[in-house]
Design an enzyme around this catalytic site. Structure first.
Site, PDB file in Angstrom:
ATOM      1  N   GLY A  92      39.776  40.920  41.657  1.00  0.00           N
ATOM      2  CA  GLY A  92      40.477  39.646  41.721  1.00  0.00           C
ATOM      3  C   GLY A  92      39.531  38.498  42.014  1.00  0.00           C
ATOM      4  O   GLY A  92      39.710  37.382  41.511  1.00  0.00           O
ATOM      5  N   ASP A 299      43.739  42.012  54.126  1.00  0.00           N
ATOM      6  CA  ASP A 299      43.069  43.274  53.793  1.00  0.00           C
ATOM      7  C   ASP A 299      43.084  44.271  54.948  1.00  0.00           C
ATOM      8  O   ASP A 299      42.854  45.469  54.745  1.00  0.00           O
ATOM      9  CB  ASP A 299      41.624  43.012  53.355  1.00  0.00           C
ATOM     10  CG  ASP A 299      41.541  42.454  51.943  1.00  0.00           C
ATOM     11  OD1 ASP A 299      42.542  42.543  51.206  1.00  0.00           O
ATOM     12  OD2 ASP A 299      40.477  41.927  51.576  1.00  0.00           O
ATOM     13  N   ARG A 330      50.763  47.381  48.732  1.00  0.00           N
ATOM     14  CA  ARG A 330      50.232  48.106  49.890  1.00  0.00           C
ATOM     15  C   ARG A 330      51.278  48.401  50.949  1.00  0.00           C
ATOM     16  O   ARG A 330      51.094  49.328  51.745  1.00  0.00           O
ATOM     17  CB  ARG A 330      49.039  47.338  50.484  1.00  0.00           C
ATOM     18  CG  ARG A 330      47.817  47.430  49.596  1.00  0.00           C
ATOM     19  CD  ARG A 330      46.626  46.673  50.107  1.00  0.00           C
ATOM     20  NE  ARG A 330      45.468  46.954  49.254  1.00  0.00           N
ATOM     21  CZ  ARG A 330      44.337  46.252  49.264  1.00  0.00           C
ATOM     22  NH1 ARG A 330      44.211  45.217  50.096  1.00  0.00           N
ATOM     23  NH2 ARG A 330      43.337  46.580  48.470  1.00  0.00           N
TER      24      ARG A 330
END
Length: 425
Positions: A92, A299, A330
């Site tokens: 990305g 993250d 996620r």
């Protein structure tokens, strides 16, 4: 590839984390934009940074790689780009950082990628370029941007802002970026500004306003890429999950990376964190539930969810919405795998709650969902189980941390690989 991981001895251990992926992308780009020769040491070599290097070569940068360093001779003329397809793999950062620079060539640009890359939100750029067309296997962009004022939705991704910041200093006239609330991952925008300053680019942020002077010239840099705080997070959690003392090297005590917050979260959970030369020592102790806002550090989500299953009490995480727009969803991915292990995870649109402490006894086959951070989070969680865990799709770590399992072995854990049988699904 299937990996089976089991806890090893309880002796103190050491690990040297790789260089920062976030910094590597940014330093490669500013080096490619500089007039002259830059020298970068300790650039992380993984699938994402390889994609950025190959893309910069298409733009006209001369990049010479050795084991110790990377030399970059900056782009002399943006017209050197011949219209070749830009393969961003699954990165990305590569895609969003470089779209404005490739559009600056005046050509119609064709971007491709793997996995879910081309499905990620691109709405900020869709409104800026006269031609921005999504097709099944490629993204088509055309239209050189001009200096001026840009109002950017700050809730989607900071990567759009960084992409503009790389281009705007080259344009005639000054520019201003106004970030509309809410702003996500502000620390990553500041990281980009820090790297621009290394190349002597004048840019400053005042709250939600970013001011960029035009007609600037990037200067070459000679620098070393510091350690990756987002990768260090897995070994921070490791200390509690494996109940071991771990020394994590190649970390800066003055790091500006947003994921550095993992150290304070470990302290809040009860771990003892102390500075050592070139890094930190983390000692596990009685571990209690935590509360964390993931707005600036999305993250960290997977590894924090894994850690929370082994903390006493219910941990709460807010601003989790963006975790759905990564290499995998996620939140859904971690929920599916934690359910298999008997862990309790609940979520709504923008928050997650995980109840601990869960005793993991059974060994089941887990799935990495083709997501490097899911694989690594499940791998360190395996160390809290007497029987260990088996994870399918282990090769996903090559995206950001190819040496992850070798480093895990160095801590005394057992790591065994088997080939994955072909599935009908």
């Amino acid at each position: 590839m299937i990996v089976r991981i089991r806890k090893g001895n309880t002796d103190p251990c050491e690990v040297r984390i790789p260089s920062s992926k976030s910094l590597s992308h940014r330093m490669l780009i500013v080096s490619a934009l500089a007039e002259g020769r830059s020298v970068l040491k300790n650039v992380v070599r993984n699938e994402d940074t390889k994609a950025t290097i190959e893309a910069l070569r298409l733009l006209g940068a001369e990049i010479r790689e050795t084991e110790e360093e990377i030399e970059v001779e900056g782009i002399h003329d943006f017209s050197a780009y011949d219209g070749s397809v830009i393969d961003c793999k699954e990165s990305g950062s590569t895609l969003r950082f470089l779209i404005p620079l490739f559009a600056h060539t005046g050509r119609t640009c064709h971007f491709t990628g793997k996995g879910k890359l081309l499905e990620r939100p691109m709405c900020v750029y869709e409104t800026l370029f006269p031609l921005f067309e999504r097709k099944k296997e490629k993204l088509i962009v055309q239209g050189d941007l001009k200096s001026g004022t840009y109002e950017i939705d700050g809730s989607i991704s900071s990567q759009f802002v960084s992409g503009l910041l790389f281009l705007l200093p080259l344009l005639d006239g000054d520019s201003r970026i106004h970030l509309k609330e809410p702003v996500e991952s502000l620390s990553y925008i500041d990281l980009t500004i820090d790297v621009l300053h290394m190349a002597e680019i004048e840019v400053r942020r005042e709250g939600n306003q970013i001011f960029v002077k035009g007609n600037q010239v990037y200067q070459p840099i000679v620098s070393e890429v510091s350690g990756d705080d987002s990768q260090a997070a897995f070994f921070c959690a490791f200390a509690t999950l494996a109940q071991k003392e771990v020394h994590i090297h190649n970390m800066r005590h003055d790091s500006a990376q947003g994921d550095r917050v993992m150290l304070s979260l470990m302290q809040k959970s009860g771990a003892v964190v102390s500075e050592v030369e070139d890094g930190y020592k983390i000692c596990a102790s009685e571990a209690n539930a935590i509360e964390a806002d993931l707005r600036d550090c999305p993250d960290l989500g997977p590894v924090l969810f894994a850690l929370a299953t082994q903390l006493n009490g219910t941990s709460h995480f807010t601003h989790t919405r963006r975790l759905r727009m990564k290499e995998s969803d996620r939140i859904a991915s971690m929920k599916e795998e934690l359910d298999k292990l008997g862990c309790e995870m609940e979520y709504d649109e923008d928050s997650v709650a995980i109840r601990g402490k869960t005793e993991i006894r059974k060994e089941v086959l887990l799935d990495g969902h083709n997501d490097h951070r899911i694989v690594m989070a499940l791998s360190v969680l395996a160390l809290s189980s007497e029987n260990g865990c088996t994870i399918r799709g282990a090769e996903a770590v090559n995206k950001s941390y190819p040496e992850f399992f070798e480093d895990l072995k160095k801590t005394g854990c057992t790591v065994e690989f088997t080939e994955e049988e072909k599935r009908d699904d």
